[in-house]
Every structure is written in C-alpha cells, then in structure tokens.
Design an enzyme around this catalytic site. Structure first.
Site, mmCIF file in Angstrom:
data_model
loop_
_atom_site.group_PDB
_atom_site.id
_atom_site.type_symbol
_atom_site.label_atom_id
_atom_site.label_comp_id
_atom_site.label_asym_id
_atom_site.label_seq_id
_atom_site.Cartn_x
_atom_site.Cartn_y
_atom_site.Cartn_z
ATOM 1 N N GLU A 23 1.816 7.686 -1.525
ATOM 2 C CA GLU A 23 2.492 8.412 -0.706
ATOM 3 C C GLU A 23 2.332 10.056 -1.826
ATOM 4 O O GLU A 23 2.101 11.178 -1.181
ATOM 5 C CB GLU A 23 4.014 8.544 -0.837
ATOM 6 C CG GLU A 23 4.439 7.286 0.308
ATOM 7 C CD GLU A 23 5.728 6.698 0.150
ATOM 8 O OE1 GLU A 23 6.534 7.302 -0.784
ATOM 9 O OE2 GLU A 23 6.150 6.001 1.087
ATOM 10 N N SER A 69 13.962 1.386 -5.019
ATOM 11 C CA SER A 69 15.035 2.088 -4.514
ATOM 12 C C SER A 69 16.067 2.319 -5.463
ATOM 13 O O SER A 69 16.746 1.305 -5.961
ATOM 14 C CB SER A 69 15.577 2.008 -3.142
ATOM 15 O OG SER A 69 16.588 2.453 -2.703
ATOM 16 N N HIS A 94 -6.682 4.937 17.448
ATOM 17 C CA HIS A 94 -5.202 5.404 17.896
ATOM 18 C C HIS A 94 -3.929 4.636 17.621
ATOM 19 O O HIS A 94 -3.172 4.556 18.220
ATOM 20 C CB HIS A 94 -5.341 5.589 19.470
ATOM 21 C CG HIS A 94 -6.310 6.284 20.360
ATOM 22 N ND1 HIS A 94 -6.603 7.492 20.402
ATOM 23 C CD2 HIS A 94 -7.540 5.612 20.769
ATOM 24 C CE1 HIS A 94 -7.632 7.813 20.947
ATOM 25 N NE2 HIS A 94 -8.230 6.495 21.134
#
Length: 482
Positions: free
Chosen positions: A313, A300, A179
């Site tokens: 990703e 970035s 979890h």
C-alpha cells in the site's frame, strides 16, 4: 515555530545577518551593503538539501583548479595548495568532522569557505572564471551520475529475483485477468515476469537518461563562457563526462536531465504501484492467491485477525508523491526566461526526494517479492471452466471453421451452461454438437487447464518452455546489466 518547520535549520548565529564574517563569506556579497532579513537567510539556504553533493563539489573544484593551472591562471604551487586543501575538505566530510558555519548557504559556499580557512586567501582563486551557475549544475550532474548507477544496480537485482522465482515456480497456474475479470489460465511465473519486463524497460530508460546527462557544463561561467582559456574538453574528460556542453547559456539553465530523471522515477513508481496493486488484491481473503511476508505486513490496532499489506500500500501511495514532484518540476521550468533563475534551486529538493523514494521502494519491492508465498492450490482452484471458452472456439478453428463463427458458437455454449447453472465442462458432446456439427468426442480434451497453457507456445506465451525461455533471457540480461 511554523517558520522553523518550513525553512532549513541553521545555527543560532544565523539570526544576526549583520555579522561581518558571514557577509564576507557569501560568494555574491561584494555588491551589497545592507543587512539580509534573517527569514530571507533561511528562505535562501539550501545546504540541508544540497550537502549530499559534497563529494561532487570537491571533485569539480579539484578538476577546475587543474584546468586553471593548465591555463596559466594558477601557479603549480597554488594549484597544489588548492588540491591539497580540497583533499582535507573531502576527508572532513567523509569522516563527519566538517563543521557548518554561519553563511554556509549551500554546499559550494561551505566548501570554499572551509578551503580558504585551511590554505588562506589562495583558496579564493578556485572560483576564478567560475560561477555558481555552472558549478551547481556540474555538481548536480556528477552527483546524479553515481545515484543513477546505484539505482540501475537495484533494478537489475529486482529483475534477477523475479527471473529466479519464475524458474522455480513455473508449474503453478493461476487465472489471468482483463478488466479484473478472469480471462484465461496463465502461469504464476508469467505474471511475475510481466512485471519484470516493465522493470527491465525502466532500467533501459535510466541508462539512456544517464548517458544524455553525461555532458560537462563547467567552464560556461555565469552564462557567457569562460574568459581564462580553460580547456573544457580536458575538464570534461577529467570529470568523466563524455563531452562539454555545446552552449553556455543552455548549459547553466538546462534542467532537462532533472525532469527526465523525475519522469523516469514517476514511471518506475507507476510500475511498482501496479505490482503492489496486484499483491494487494491477490492477498485479500476473497482471492487468497498469496500471503505477504510478516516483515512487510502489519496488523490492526482493533481487529486481531487482520494482516495488512502495508508495504504494498505504501508503494502505491508513494507513487503519488513522486508524481507530484514531477508535476512541480515541469511547472517550475515552463515559464523561466533564459538563463539561470533562482527558481532552479528548487530542482534538487524535488528530485532528491523522488530518487530517495525510488531507492527505498526498489528495496521494499525486492523484499516483498522475495518473501511472497503463493497459494498454489488456491490459485488453481480459482480457475473456472469458462476460462476455456476461447480454447473451445479454437477447437473448431482447427477443424477449418472461421474464427468469427467459432467465437459465436463458443459464446452460445457459455450461454447454455449459464442457463443450466452448470460449468462449461459439464456440457456433453451431444450438447456441443447441437451448437455445431463438427464437435467430436475429442472435444473433451479441451477441458484441461495445463493443456490450455501449453497450447500457447508462441514467443512470449505461457507454455512452460516459453516462460522458462523468458526467465533465462531476463536473468542473463540482468547479469550483464549488474
């Protein structure tokens, strides 16, 4: 134009469908006298997608010509001419010299057109008794057979990499999660091998799918079989198939193998996505368990401190793409009447893109895993005393107390520590004895993360010997599978 972005790019002359040469080059053109709308030409064209099957198409035609010769349909001289001509077609594709021309609406038309240019009208005999229906699906199975072999090799290599790293880094401990809450201490290697086990199952499913696919439809004709005495068992053997397909109607319309490979790709990408998600979470500043290699990260455009796990990703994102293709294929076949329908032309674009995506994803995953840097101190530092609550309950089990009771006692110990805002390991023996009289001074030995993992020594557990045993078994399997 929008049309240009949607349909395959053709040569300029394709805008003139009334060109007599183009009309004659169509495998189906004899019935028609009217012009074809140039937009329909583009809409119908699949060469940009199926040209990758050029080798399979040549191989199928060579074997079929030999079968026609054995059946007495072609003379030895004619069959020899066809095989020689097809050899030249193969050489042109292999060298990049093959020139696509107007009317080459797919790889099958292109190769037969070029064969006829090279050897004359006898080239047209190669299609005797053969339909594009059985030709297309034979080429597809042949092509996918080689693709499956490449993908299986990539998967075995990925498992090998995980097994080697697991062996080398077996002493690193980290929190295990359920979890996404810290649960029990585990070995970093065990986490790695958990993903490797899924990849091993993916390999097994791929091998099984390839075996089921390895039946030869050639000789089924359009749907009703071949009328020229072609020996299908010999034809299947010549092309490396295990057997001929059993029913001609099923043979030309069956795309189960396409859907099965697409489903396989979807599940594999789901597994790679789960691996990627772990990497994404573990590489955050909040976790800091791993650092991704610079080759698989980006920065970035605004924030100079950022190091983003873009490779992971994209693995997660491209899983959605493959799932979409699988859904499209299922939707395509669910309402088709027997036998062949042109809808099935769309199977290749969806499947080929999925398999290309999988192949790239496997290489990227290997690169990410190979360059991943575990932060051993950070992972061990994330272990907390409450992760030993189960060990505390098991201490009493070994004293003969029923587990349900010990679970309750350990829960009360956790509650006591939380009330005092202290670690579970900071409770004294007297504190524990207030919860149950069988706690003794030896209970302090429970507060040891290394001892905790070593106690879990069953097959598949996190003890050092079991993890090394698992890594060795996976490495041996991968060596045998490669």
């Amino acid at each position: 134009s929008m049309i240009g972005s949607v349909f395959p790019t053709l040569v300029a002359s394709d805008t003139h469908p009334d060109n007599p040469a183009a009309a004659m080059s169509k495998l189906w053109g004899g019935r028609f006298t009217g012009k074809t709308d140039p937009i329909m030409e583009r809409f119908n064209n699949s060469l940009d997608v199926d040209r990758v099957m050029w080798s399979a198409d040549v191989a199928g035609s060579v074997a079929y010509a030999t079968s026609l010769e054995a059946a007495g349909v072609l003379s030895a001289a004619e069959a020899g001419q066809i095989r020689e001509g097809l050899g030249k077609v193969r050489e042109e594709w292999a060298s990049g010299a093959f020139v696509v021309k107007e009317g080459d609406e797919d790889i099958h038309t292109a190769n037969e057109r070029r064969l006829t240019e090279l050897i004359g009208a006898v080239g047209g005999k190669v299609h005797t008794g053969r339909s594009r229906n059985d030709q297309v699906v034979t080429d597809l199975r042949l092509h996918l057979r080689s693709v499956c072999a490449e993908l299986a090799t990539e998967l075995a290599g990925l498992v090998t990499l995980a097994a080697k790293r697991a062996t080398a880094e077996v002493d690193l401990l980290m929190p295990g999660y359920t979890h996404l809450q810290s649960a029990q201490p585990v070995r970093w290697s065990h986490w790695m091998l958990a993903h490797a086990q899924a990849w091993r199952r993916d390999h097994g499913r791929l091998v099984q799918a390839a075996e089921r696919m390895n039946e030869c439809p050639l000789g089924s004709g359009a749907l009703a079989g071949n009328p020229f005495g072609v020996e299908r068992e010999s034809l299947a053997s010549a092309l490396g198939f295990a057997r001929p397909t059993a029913n001609s109607m099923d043979a030309v319309s069956d795309r189960d193998f396409v859907v099965e490979l697409s489903g396989w790709a979807t599940l594999l990408m789901a597994h790679l996505s789960r691996f990627a998600e772990d990497i994404i979470v573990f590489s955050t500043q909040e976790f800091g368990f791993v650092k991704c290699g610079d080759s698989y990260s980006t920065g970035s455009s605004l924030m100079p401190q950022k190091k983003n796990p873009d490779a992971a990703e994209l693995l997660r994102g491209k899983a959605n793409r493959v799932l979409g293709h699988h859904t499209a294929l299922l939707a395509m076949i669910k309402g088709l009447p027997l036998t062949y329908n042109k809808d099935l032309q769309e199977d290749k674009q969806a499947l080929f893109d999925s398999l290309d995506t999988v192949q790239a994803a496997l290489k990227i995953t290997s690169g990410v895993l190979a360059t991943l840097q575990p932060a051993a101190a950070r992972m061990r530092g994330a272990l907390n005393s409450f992760m030993l609550a189960t060990d505390l309950s098991e201490y009493l089990v070994r004293k003969g107390v029923p587990f349900r009771e010990t679970h309750h006692v350990a829960g009360r110990a956790v509650q006591l520590a939380e009330e005092r805002s202290c670690a579970l390991t900071e409770l004294s023996v007297a504190d524990l004895q207030s919860l149950h009289p069988l706690f003794g001074d030896d209970v302090l030995a429970v507060w040891d993360f290394d001892a905790s993992v070593e106690r879990r020594d069953s097959i598949g557990g996190v003890s050092k010997r079991r993890v090394l045993e698992q890594a060795d078994a996976l490495a041996a399997w991968a060596d045998a599978a490669a």
